[in-house]
Scaffold this active site. Structure first.
Site, short mmCIF file in Angstrom:
data_model
loop_
_atom_site.label_atom_id
_atom_site.label_comp_id
_atom_site.label_asym_id
_atom_site.label_seq_id
_atom_site.Cartn_x
_atom_site.Cartn_y
_atom_site.Cartn_z
N SER A 1 0.83 -1.20 0.00
CA SER A 1 0.00 0.00 0.00
C SER A 1 0.87 1.25 0.00
CB SER A 1 -0.87 -0.02 1.27
OG SER A 1 -1.48 1.24 1.45
N TYR B 1 -2.09 -1.37 10.66
CA TYR B 1 -2.33 -1.94 9.32
C TYR B 1 -1.14 -1.64 8.41
CZ TYR B 1 -3.78 -1.96 4.45
OH TYR B 1 -3.80 -2.15 3.10
N LYS C 1 1.93 -4.08 6.45
CA LYS C 1 2.34 -4.06 5.03
C LYS C 1 3.85 -3.88 4.94
CE LYS C 1 -1.53 -4.82 3.27
NZ LYS C 1 -1.75 -6.06 2.54
#
Ligand code: NAD
Ligand code: UD1
Length: 337
Positions: A125, A150, A154
């Site tokens: 991302s 989150y 990643k």
């Protein structure tokens, strides 16, 4: 040629990628635990593509289930979409995010090593760039300054994959850093189905247009941008899906780790998206200004030149296409409920 395993294959981006791979003549196996999608998506992928891919309901962290998949099919590459992705929820339930996102990546890498599968494409991302990077974001900028658990999952998986590829010269890893995927398949058969109140802009807009919510709250109108609202690089999910096809071709011919931004290279403000939606669909979107949402950056968009130069891929669809397809999907999704 063997099959491409798509973990999270019935999710938003996985389902669109499955369609594009099938249409390009590739065989795919869909694996998903249905924690954030429905089994019926597999059938709809088959309807769009004209042939039905196999679907396995399993947890991508479950090594026994993965071994069965690798025994049943000749898996030549893995595209790893499976994971939890809600930024706000990740702050409330960090351990669930670290457990699910990291475990699934590790189990896949271990199983791939056991079966000699050497190509791993990862859904990363733009959030890994963080607020210290100036826009546009380039792949060679320092990453890891993430604002949520989150985002950190990643970044951590990116690092794990780099280490794995550094230790094993036969491994090919492609890290795809997505910008803001919106839109839906033009058939109106598959799209994003947020549960509860949408966190993201486009699903919220379509629900307002459908009369499910009274108005959009525009989070902040005092940012240092052209109209005071935040700017993002919105990309049509079908363009994004086609980027995976290009990445698979790249992974077949290269070893080591390579990073690509998948964005359009162009930013639109929240107000520009609201206006474009009204013009493309004829549906007005009532809105009011609300306070800034904590954690939002004023502006980010991709430098998309590396993917074009190296993969020969670039986004083709316009913001109007994204709005029209999101709206068609919203209307269809309503009919299904
Ligand atoms: P999604 O939730 O629609 O799809 C993810 C799928 O993975 C879901 O179908 C879910 O049921 C499944 N899943 C979750 N954990 C699993 C597990 N342990 N085993 C098997 N299946 C599991 O999300 P999406 O928007 O399609 O995102 C796909 C990937 O792209 C995610 O990794 C996400 O973090 C990443 N990504 C998404 C965006 C975005 O804006 N949508 C942006 C950047 C990166
Ligand atoms: C967020 C995540 C990002 C994730 C992406 C998925 C953060 C910091 N980043 O990005 O990691 O990959 O979602 O697409 O959360 N907005 C409104 N009103 C709304 C909803 C959104 O004004 O009801 C604004 C936001 O303030 C933002 C823009 O719309 O400026 C886009 O928001 P959103 O779709 O949530 O995406 P991001 O925040 O860019």
């Amino acid at each position: 040629m063997g099959s491409v395993l798509l973990t999270g294959g019935t999710g938003f981006i996985g389902s669109h990628t499955a369609v594009e791979l099938l249409l390009a003549g590739r065989d795919v196996v869909l694996l998903d635990d249905l924690s954030n999608s429905e089994a019926g998506v597999a059938e709809r992928i088959g309807r769009i593509a004209g042939r039905q891919p196999p679907f396995v309901r399993a947890d991508a962290a479950d090594r026994r289930a993965l071994r069965r998949v690798f025994l049943d099919w000749d898996i030549e590459a893995v595209v790893h979409f499976a994971g939890f992705k809600a930024v706000g929820e990740s702050a409330a339930r960090p351990l669930a995010y670290y457990r699910n996102n990291l475990d699934s990546a590790l189990s896949l890498l271990e199983t791939m090593a056991e079966f000699g599968c050497r190509r791993f494409i990862f859904s990363s991302s733009a959030t890994v760039y963080g607020e210290r990077c100036p826009v546009p974001y380039r792949e060679d900028m320092p990453a890891g300054d993430c604002s949520s658990p989150y985002g950190r999952t990643k970044y951590m998986i990116e690092e794990i994959l780099k280490d794995a590829a550094a230790a094993d010269g036969s491994l090919s890893v492609v890290l795809l850093r997505y910008f803001n995927p919106i839109g839906a398949h033009e058939s109106g058969l598959i799209g994003e189905k947020p549960s509860g109140i949408p966190n993201n802009l486009m699903p919220y807009i379509t629900q307002v247009a459908a009369g499910l919510r009274p108005r959009l709250n525009v989070f902040g109108n005092d940012y240092p941008t052209r109209d005071g609202t935040c700017v993002r690089d919105y990309i049509h999910v079908t363009d994004l899906a086609r980027g995976h096809l290009a990445a698979l071709g790249f992974a077949e011919a290269h070893r080591g780790t390579e990073i690509f931004n998948l964005g359009t290279g162009r930013g639109f403000s929240v107000l520009e998206v609201v206006r474009a939606f009204g013009e493309a669909t004829g549906q007005p979107v009532p809105f009011e200004f609300a306070p800034r949402r904590p954690g939002d950056l004023p502006e980010f968009y991709a430098d998309a030149s590396k993917a074009e130069a190296v993969l020969g891929w670039r986004a083709e669809k316009s913001l109007a296409d994204m709005c029209r397809d999101s709206w068609r999907w919203q209307q269809n999704a309503l009919k299904q409920d």
